[in-house]
Design an enzyme around this catalytic site. Structure first.
Site, PDB file in Angstrom:
ATOM      1  N   LYS A  37     -32.350  21.618  22.180  1.00 21.15           N
ATOM      2  CA  LYS A  37     -30.339  21.003  21.955  1.00 21.15           C
ATOM      3  C   LYS A  37     -29.841  22.192  22.160  1.00 21.15           C
ATOM      4  O   LYS A  37     -30.038  23.438  21.461  1.00 21.15           O
ATOM      5  CB  LYS A  37     -30.949  21.361  19.831  1.00 21.15           C
ATOM      6  CG  LYS A  37     -29.265  20.877  19.247  1.00 21.15           C
ATOM      7  CD  LYS A  37     -29.309  19.097  19.216  1.00 21.15           C
ATOM      8  CE  LYS A  37     -27.422  18.969  19.108  1.00 21.15           C
ATOM      9  NZ  LYS A  37     -27.537  17.078  18.621  1.00 21.15           N
ATOM     10  N   GLU A 115     -31.474  17.317  24.027  1.00 20.49           N
ATOM     11  CA  GLU A 115     -30.506  16.630  24.020  1.00 20.49           C
ATOM     12  C   GLU A 115     -29.039  17.120  23.660  1.00 20.49           C
ATOM     13  O   GLU A 115     -28.521  18.330  23.357  1.00 20.49           O
ATOM     14  CB  GLU A 115     -31.373  16.947  21.584  1.00 20.49           C
ATOM     15  CG  GLU A 115     -29.742  15.930  21.237  1.00 20.49           C
ATOM     16  CD  GLU A 115     -30.577  15.891  19.819  1.00 20.49           C
ATOM     17  OE1 GLU A 115     -31.352  16.482  19.219  1.00 20.49           O
ATOM     18  OE2 GLU A 115     -29.308  15.594  18.632  1.00 20.49           O
ATOM     19  N   ALA A 117     -24.761  16.691  22.209  1.00 23.67           N
ATOM     20  CA  ALA A 117     -24.430  16.522  20.592  1.00 23.67           C
ATOM     21  C   ALA A 117     -23.373  15.659  20.641  1.00 23.67           C
ATOM     22  O   ALA A 117     -21.846  15.403  21.467  1.00 23.67           O
ATOM     23  CB  ALA A 117     -24.055  18.331  20.538  1.00 23.67           C
ATOM     24  N   LEU A 206     -36.804   3.229  10.543  1.00 25.04           N
ATOM     25  CA  LEU A 206     -38.202   3.731   9.430  1.00 25.04           C
ATOM     26  C   LEU A 206     -38.036   3.622   8.082  1.00 25.04           C
ATOM     27  O   LEU A 206     -37.160   4.209   7.663  1.00 25.04           O
ATOM     28  CB  LEU A 206     -38.539   5.170  10.467  1.00 25.04           C
ATOM     29  CG  LEU A 206     -38.830   4.554  11.488  1.00 25.04           C
ATOM     30  CD1 LEU A 206     -39.671   5.880  12.139  1.00 25.04           C
ATOM     31  CD2 LEU A 206     -40.409   4.667  12.604  1.00 25.04           C
TER      32      LEU A 206
HETATM   33  N1  LIG Z   1     -35.774   4.763  13.191  1.00 19.90           N
HETATM   34  C1  LIG Z   1     -34.988   5.547  12.115  1.00 19.90           C
HETATM   35  N2  LIG Z   1     -35.465   5.323  11.827  1.00 19.90           N
HETATM   36  C2  LIG Z   1     -34.587   5.178  10.577  1.00 19.90           C
HETATM   37  N3  LIG Z   1     -34.145   6.687   9.902  1.00 19.90           N
HETATM   38  C3  LIG Z   1     -33.095   6.769  10.850  1.00 19.90           C
HETATM   39  C4  LIG Z   1     -33.257   6.411  12.327  1.00 19.90           C
HETATM   40  N4  LIG Z   1     -33.269   6.980  13.557  1.00 19.90           N
HETATM   41  C5  LIG Z   1     -32.329   8.161  12.798  1.00 19.90           C
HETATM   42  N5  LIG Z   1     -32.678   7.697  11.830  1.00 19.90           N
HETATM   43  C6  LIG Z   1     -31.511   8.757  10.362  1.00 19.90           C
HETATM   44  O1  LIG Z   1     -30.264   8.474  11.103  1.00 19.90           O
HETATM   45  C7  LIG Z   1     -29.587  10.165  10.610  1.00 19.90           C
HETATM   46  C8  LIG Z   1     -28.797  10.039  12.324  1.00 19.90           C
HETATM   47  O2  LIG Z   1     -30.075  10.304  13.302  1.00 19.90           O
HETATM   48  P1  LIG Z   1     -29.839  11.776  14.233  1.00 19.90           P
HETATM   49  O3  LIG Z   1     -30.066  12.970  13.410  1.00 19.90           O
HETATM   50  O4  LIG Z   1     -31.169  11.529  14.950  1.00 19.90           O
HETATM   51  O5  LIG Z   1     -28.824  11.200  15.062  1.00 19.90           O
HETATM   52  P2  LIG Z   1     -28.148  11.910  16.160  1.00 19.90           P
HETATM   53  O6  LIG Z   1     -27.459  11.023  16.969  1.00 19.90           O
HETATM   54  O7  LIG Z   1     -29.367  13.202  17.019  1.00 19.90           O
HETATM   55  O8  LIG Z   1     -27.188  12.854  15.451  1.00 19.90           O
HETATM   56  P3  LIG Z   1     -26.402  14.170  15.920  1.00 19.90           P
HETATM   57  O9  LIG Z   1     -25.133  13.784  17.153  1.00 19.90           O
HETATM   58  O10 LIG Z   1     -25.177  14.798  14.647  1.00 19.90           O
HETATM   59  O11 LIG Z   1     -27.193  14.916  16.832  1.00 19.90           O
HETATM   60  C9  LIG Z   1     -30.498  10.808  10.540  1.00 19.90           C
HETATM   61  O12 LIG Z   1     -30.134  10.953   8.473  1.00 19.90           O
HETATM   62  C10 LIG Z   1     -31.833  10.242  10.990  1.00 19.90           C
HETATM   63  O13 LIG Z   1     -32.829  10.129  10.026  1.00 19.90           O
HETATM   64  C1  LIG Z   2     -21.761  17.489  13.304  1.00 13.91           C
HETATM   65  C2  LIG Z   2     -22.698  16.261  14.410  1.00 13.91           C
HETATM   66  N1  LIG Z   2     -23.886  15.412  13.842  1.00 13.91           N
HETATM   67  C3  LIG Z   2     -22.970  16.720  15.575  1.00 13.91           C
HETATM   68  N2  LIG Z   2     -23.836  17.927  16.073  1.00 13.91           N
HETATM   69  C4  LIG Z   2     -21.523  16.764  16.310  1.00 13.91           C
HETATM   70  C5  LIG Z   2     -20.705  15.902  16.870  1.00 13.91           C
HETATM   71  C6  LIG Z   2     -18.834  15.837  17.568  1.00 13.91           C
HETATM   72  C7  LIG Z   2     -18.726  14.663  17.186  1.00 13.91           C
HETATM   73  C8  LIG Z   2     -17.517  14.689  17.979  1.00 13.91           C
HETATM   74  C9  LIG Z   2     -16.448  13.572  17.968  1.00 13.91           C
HETATM   75  O1  LIG Z   2     -16.368  12.454  19.122  1.00 13.91           O
HETATM   76  O2  LIG Z   2     -15.054  12.932  17.732  1.00 13.91           O
HETATM   77 MG   LIG Z   3     -29.439  15.149  16.604  1.00 14.53          MG
END
Ligand SMILES: Nc1ncnc2c1ncn2[C@@H]1O[C@H](COP(=O)(O)OP(=O)(O)OP(=O)(O)O)[C@@H](O)[C@H]1O
Ligand SMILES: C[C@H](N)[C@H](N)CCCCCC(=O)O
Ligand SMILES: [Mg+2]
Length: 230
Positions: A37, A115, A117, A206
């Site tokens: 990350k 990954e 952001a 899930l």
């Molecule tokens: N398939 C799923 N089933 C249940 N909960 C989920 C699933 N996918 C994601 N979540 C929940 O949704 C929320 C967002 O998921 P995640 O943190 O993976 O998003 P992200 O795209 O990585 O966000 P960021 O941009 O902050 O990195 C989290 O609380 C995660 O536990």
């Molecule tokens: C804090 C959040 N969980 C992410 N790490 C960062 C998301 C940035 C989004 C910016 C935007 O598209 O406005």
């Molecule tokens: Mg994430």
């Protein structure tokens, strides 16, 4: 052979970390895997124990110890866009550090899963108009795009695919995440696949995230074979 790739998303909170972790767990059965990350924001401060959600999540599902200094390059406390969270700390994000680190990880591990952001246009440095997609392009790695299954995903997904095509960033496939089984979601998925013709995986919503370890997706082998062939 793309054993190194990005897990990008159409937005923040779409499930990139869950998908990265599922991929990590899948490939850990085949070799040495490092989830990475590069930039994370939003510290979780629990007194003596503070951590970042994404890298903590990788750790909690990993079959092997993940060295903290390997899984992340820039962390900022404010849960905000990286450019803003960095500015609040009087810091800047240097993509050269990330690209160098990526080179190191690729030399040490069989698989590296990076990954993003937020979404593709998240700025890493607004003064240079430098966005996450610039970093992805410079890394010369393909990506998998994570998207929602719910109302609004058709536009978000097609916009992201359009941008990736224009930037000639190879898209190995789409992961539809947190599918709840409704007809609307099923039609969203079918419509996006009809228009894009891309390979896909569908991850169910899930009930317990711990189910991620037992998750078996019927076309996973085929999806990953294609991903690794890019
Ligand atoms: N398939 C799923 N089933 C249940 N909960 C989920 C699933 N996918 C994601 N979540 C929940 O949704 C929320 C967002 O998921 P995640 O943190 O993976 O998003 P992200 O795209 O990585 O966000 P960021 O941009 O902050 O990195 C989290 O609380 C995660 O536990
Ligand atoms: C804090 C959040 N969980 C992410 N790490 C960062 C998301 C940035 C989004 C910016 C935007 O598209 O406005
Ligand atoms: Mg994430």
């Amino acid at each position: 052979m793309a054993r190194y790739f990005w897990v990008a998303g159409t937005d923040t909170d779409v499930g990139k970390t869950v998908v990265t972790t599922y991929f990590m767990h899948y490939f850990q059965a085949k070799g040495e895997v490092m989830p990475y990350k590069p930039v994370q924001t939003g510290i979780i401060d629990e007194g003596s124990n503070s951590y970042y959600r994404d890298t903590q999540f990788y750790q909690s599902f990993s079959e092997m110890e993940l060295a903290k200094e390997l899984i992340n390059s820039f962390s900022f406390k404010e849960p905000a866009s990286p450019h803003y969270a960095a500015r609040l700390e009087g810091s800047v994000i240097d993509e050269e550090i990330i690209l160098q680190h990526l080179k190191l990880l690729k030399s040490k591990y069989d698989y590296v899963i990076c990954e993003g952001a937020g979404g593709l246009y998240v700025p890493l440095d607004e003064k240079r108009n430098y966005h996450f997609h610039h970093l992805i392009k410079e890394s010369q790695l393909p990506l998998v795009l994570v998207t929602r299954t719910t109302l609004g995903t058709i536009n978000h997904t097609l916009l992201s695919i359009e941008a990736l095509k224009a930037k000639e960033i190879p898209v190995a496939g789409i992961v539809f995440n947190a599918f709840e089984g409704t007809d609307l979601e099923a039609d969203n998925i079918a419509t996006i696949l009809q228009i894009t013709g891309l390979p896909s995986l569908v991850i169910p919503k899930l009930q317990n995230l711990s189910d991620l370890k037992q998750l078996r997706l019927e076309n996973a082998e085929e999806f990953f074979e294609r991903l690794l062939s890019i």
